[in-house]
Structures are given as structure tokens and as C-alpha cells.
Design a protein around this motif. Sequence first.
Motif, PDB file in Angstrom:
ATOM      1  N   ASN A   1       0.831  -1.211   0.000  1.00 46.43           N
ATOM      2  CA  ASN A   1       0.000   0.000   0.000  1.00 46.43           C
ATOM      3  C   ASN A   1       0.861   1.254   0.000  1.00 46.43           C
ATOM      4  OD1 ASN A   1      -2.362  -1.381  -0.095  1.00 46.43           O
ATOM      5  ND2 ASN A   1      -3.176  -0.654   1.856  1.00 46.43           N
ATOM      6  N   ALA A   2       1.993   1.206   0.705  1.00 41.69           N
ATOM      7  CA  ALA A   2       2.904   2.354   0.717  1.00 41.69           C
ATOM      8  C   ALA A   2       3.502   2.574  -0.660  1.00 41.69           C
ATOM      9  CB  ALA A   2       4.015   2.140   1.745  1.00 41.69           C
ATOM     10  N   VAL A   3       3.764   1.485  -1.385  1.00 38.13           N
ATOM     11  CA  VAL A   3       4.283   1.591  -2.756  1.00 38.13           C
ATOM     12  C   VAL A   3       3.260   2.282  -3.648  1.00 38.13           C
ATOM     13  CG1 VAL A   3       5.006   0.307  -4.799  1.00 38.13           C
ATOM     14  CG2 VAL A   3       5.750  -0.448  -2.541  1.00 38.13           C
ATOM     15  N   ILE A   4       1.999   1.826  -3.569  1.00 38.31           N
ATOM     16  CA  ILE A   4       0.936   2.402  -4.400  1.00 38.31           C
ATOM     17  C   ILE A   4       0.757   3.878  -4.066  1.00 38.31           C
ATOM     18  CG2 ILE A   4      -1.520   2.302  -4.965  1.00 38.31           C
ATOM     19  CD1 ILE A   4      -1.371  -0.710  -4.120  1.00 38.31           C
ATOM     20  N   GLU A   5       0.738   4.199  -2.775  1.00 40.48           N
ATOM     21  CA  GLU A   5       0.535   5.591  -2.364  1.00 40.48           C
ATOM     22  C   GLU A   5       1.679   6.475  -2.855  1.00 40.48           C
ATOM     23  OE1 GLU A   5      -0.322   8.297   1.634  1.00 40.48           O
ATOM     24  OE2 GLU A   5       0.485   6.273   1.847  1.00 40.48           O
ATOM     25  N   SER A   6       2.908   6.007  -2.678  1.00 45.44           N
ATOM     26  CA  SER A   6       4.059   6.798  -3.115  1.00 45.44           C
ATOM     27  C   SER A   6       4.037   7.017  -4.620  1.00 45.44           C
ATOM     28  CB  SER A   6       5.372   6.103  -2.713  1.00 45.44           C
ATOM     29  OG  SER A   6       5.539   6.112  -1.323  1.00 45.44           O
ATOM     30  N   HIS A   7       3.714   5.955  -5.369  1.00 54.12           N
ATOM     31  CA  HIS A   7       3.649   6.094  -6.823  1.00 54.12           C
ATOM     32  C   HIS A   7       2.564   7.075  -7.222  1.00 54.12           C
ATOM     33  CE1 HIS A   7       2.317   4.615 -10.949  1.00 54.12           C
ATOM     34  NE2 HIS A   7       3.482   5.187 -11.130  1.00 54.12           N
ATOM     35  N   ALA A   8       1.400   6.966  -6.591  1.00 52.70           N
ATOM     36  CA  ALA A   8       0.297   7.868  -6.924  1.00 52.70           C
ATOM     37  C   ALA A   8       0.670   9.317  -6.639  1.00 52.70           C
ATOM     38  CB  ALA A   8      -0.955   7.475  -6.146  1.00 52.70           C
TER      39      ALA A   8
ATOM     40  N   VAL B   1      -5.049  -1.993  -6.996  1.00 52.26           N
ATOM     41  CA  VAL B   1      -4.015  -0.975  -7.173  1.00 52.26           C
ATOM     42  C   VAL B   1      -4.620   0.293  -7.779  1.00 52.26           C
ATOM     43  CG1 VAL B   1      -1.919  -0.377  -8.438  1.00 52.26           C
ATOM     44  CG2 VAL B   1      -2.127  -2.623  -7.379  1.00 52.26           C
ATOM     45  N   THR B   2      -5.348   0.125  -8.889  1.00 50.48           N
ATOM     46  CA  THR B   2      -5.920   1.285  -9.573  1.00 50.48           C
ATOM     47  C   THR B   2      -7.014   1.939  -8.744  1.00 50.48           C
ATOM     48  OG1 THR B   2      -5.446   0.159 -11.647  1.00 50.48           O
ATOM     49  CG2 THR B   2      -6.846   2.093 -11.777  1.00 50.48           C
ATOM     50  N   ALA B   3      -7.781   1.133  -7.996  1.00 55.94           N
ATOM     51  CA  ALA B   3      -8.841   1.692  -7.152  1.00 55.94           C
ATOM     52  C   ALA B   3      -8.244   2.611  -6.085  1.00 55.94           C
ATOM     53  CB  ALA B   3      -9.647   0.568  -6.507  1.00 55.94           C
ATOM     54  N   LEU B   4      -7.158   2.184  -5.457  1.00 55.00           N
ATOM     55  CA  LEU B   4      -6.507   3.024  -4.446  1.00 55.00           C
ATOM     56  C   LEU B   4      -5.901   4.261  -5.093  1.00 55.00           C
ATOM     57  CD1 LEU B   4      -5.558   3.557  -1.592  1.00 55.00           C
ATOM     58  CD2 LEU B   4      -3.629   1.999  -1.962  1.00 55.00           C
ATOM     59  N   TYR B   5      -5.314   4.089  -6.275  1.00 54.58           N
ATOM     60  CA  TYR B   5      -4.743   5.213  -7.027  1.00 54.58           C
ATOM     61  C   TYR B   5      -5.833   6.247  -7.316  1.00 54.58           C
ATOM     62  CZ  TYR B   5      -1.652   7.384 -10.504  1.00 54.58           C
ATOM     63  OH  TYR B   5      -0.863   8.256 -11.191  1.00 54.58           O
ATOM     64  N   ASN B   6      -7.012   5.772  -7.783  1.00 57.34           N
ATOM     65  CA  ASN B   6      -8.125   6.683  -8.078  1.00 57.34           C
ATOM     66  C   ASN B   6      -8.581   7.427  -6.825  1.00 57.34           C
ATOM     67  OD1 ASN B   6      -8.082   5.899 -10.730  1.00 57.34           O
ATOM     68  ND2 ASN B   6     -10.022   4.791 -10.691  1.00 57.34           N
ATOM     69  N   GLN B   7      -8.601   6.722  -5.712  1.00 58.50           N
ATOM     70  CA  GLN B   7      -9.024   7.348  -4.455  1.00 58.50           C
ATOM     71  C   GLN B   7      -8.083   8.490  -4.070  1.00 58.50           C
ATOM     72  OE1 GLN B   7      -9.476   4.551  -1.170  1.00 58.50           O
ATOM     73  NE2 GLN B   7      -8.931   6.148   0.300  1.00 58.50           N
TER      74      GLN B   7
END
Length: 348
Positions: A230-237, A266-272
Motif C-alpha cells: 500500500n505504501a508503494v501504491i501511495e508513493s507512486h500515486a 491498485v488502480t482503485a486506491l490510485y483513483n481514491q
Amino acid sequence: MSDYSISKVSSNDKRSNQLIDQLLLGEGIRRDKNLDYTCAMFDEDFNVVATGSCYGNTLRCLAVSSNHQGEGLMNQVMSHLTEVQFSQGNSHIFLYTKSSAARFFSDLGFYEIVRIEGKVVFMENKRSGFKDYIDRLGTNKKEGDNVAAIVMNANPFTLGHLTLVEKAAAENDVVHLFIVSEDVSLIPFSVRKRLIIEGTSHLTNICYHDSGPYIISNATFPSYFQKDDNAVIESHALLDLGIFIKISESLGINRRYVGEEPTSLVTALYNQIMKERLPQAGIECIIIPRKEAAGTAISASTVRKLIKEGDFSHLSNFLPDTTLRFFQSEEAQPIIQKIKDADQVIHY
């Protein structure tokens, strides 16, 4: 000072790789899943005292043992990796690092592109690289009250992508469509770009842009200094949005369109994250419900799954005519085989 040697470490060198993993873990770093070259610096007893890796034109997993910091070893690792990059024809080099280490890499000739405080800094070895990219984009600025943007990989271009682009085109004066040009998808960038342009050729207010090296897919975003997925996804976003906001300023973009994501976590969290952050920069984030076919959400993952399973009879439910014709052509056969041979075609 001790005598050190530096060399490439092959994937089947179990001892060296175990020592590298131990060193990385000791410095709070996990080995990145995307690496295509790794080196290690050894002392006279063949212990690993420093390491670094490459993936494409990025530098990753850079670490020096805490017992040897202050000896200038990272400078030598960086010089070695830079020579490797140059030998492969990569003169434009990027790295991601913790905020606390950015100053050190600045001293080695790297320049900040964007910083997410406390999380990650994205850097490059060209002083004006990102500025030049922004300036080139600015030459394509089109005036309008509503100027939208879409970023897509389109692996491949589906009826869902088409619906998203058509809606944005109908609701805005201009749509800037950024095509992720990083070539790590099952379908090559040249084909993805062609199918997007052919599939949207009836729309007259689209400006097409290659994303270049500044917008990368989540699949290749470095994870080595992030604590969990989740930290990876957040940082990338957050990093991606920091870059996108600067791009938007140069093109006058005030809206971004994205597809709703019912299947990819992944994309759902990115969209959020996008929905929360973009309005703070004066950019409206518009999430479009995913188009369905026969009760199934249309996605590129679903199309790849059908191709992998050899179920071509249902592709017409998911693909515009232009993409469908391509997959019925002889040209597509090597790509179809590549999809069939892939272990994983669904992105979660």
C-alpha cells in the motif's frame, strides 16, 4: 583504507545475492522486484560492503554497509552503474530515493524532478531534463474553458477506453491524451499508440502525447524502500500526481478523467488518492463508471485473459473495430503468442 573490488553479480550467484539481501535489509531496504543488473563491492574477505542495481534507465537498491559509510563507496558504485548505463546507450538516467538521501545524490550530479516529503524523491542526471519536457509540451497548449487530460496504457485499447475518451471529448474543448510509452507491457508501445489513435480518429479535439520517462506504470515503480504494498501504491500515486500537476500547469489542464476500477485494487486506491489530491491543485477529478458487456466490466485484463484462453469469439464485445481487426491480422500473431505464454495477464 581496505582494498575493494566491484563487479556484476549474476542471478545464480547464491552467496553474493544472499549477502546483498542481508546488506539491503540491514539498511532498511527490500530488493526491488524489477532489476536487470546488480553489482556488489567486496572487501578482501569477499563480504559485500556496498551494492547497487539498474532497471532500464533507472538506478535502484543503492546501499552501503553502515560499517563502511563515509568511505566514498557509494560514489564508486554510482560511477560503475553510470558506466553500465552509458554502455547500454542510456545517457538520461533516473533514480528514486528517500527524502533524507536526496542531498547526497544531488552532490553526485542528480537533480530533483519532484519530491513527496517524507516518502520519495524522483531525480535525473540532466539539469533541465524535466523542464525541457514541460516546455515541449507547452508548445501544444490549446485554449479552452475546459481542458481535460487522460493518461492510459491501453494494453490493449478497449471499448472501455473508447467510452472514456469519447465522454471527455464531448465535455471539454480540448483533451490531452497521454500514452504511457514505457515499453514493459505485453503489447508494445508502438502498437498501443497506433490502436489508440486509430480508435479515436473520429474525435477532432484530441492532442496525443507520449508520456516519456516521467510517467511510469505502477508495475515498474520501485518498491525497495517502501514498507508494504500500500505504501508503494501511495508513493507512486503521489509522485505521479506531482508530475501530472506540473504538466497540467504548462497545458492549462483543469480536469482529469479516469475509469472506475472494479477489479484492480491498485488502480482503485490510485483513483481514491487522485480524487482527494487533484482538487487541491485546482484540477477536477472525474471518475467514469466502467462500461460493461454482457454483465462483465470491460477491461484490458479481461481482453488479455480471453486471448490467453483462445476465446476470440467474445472479443467483439470488448474491443472497438480497429483493435479487433488488429488481433485478427497476421501482424498480431507474435503478440497473441506472447500473451498466451505469459504466466500472469490479470493486474490486481
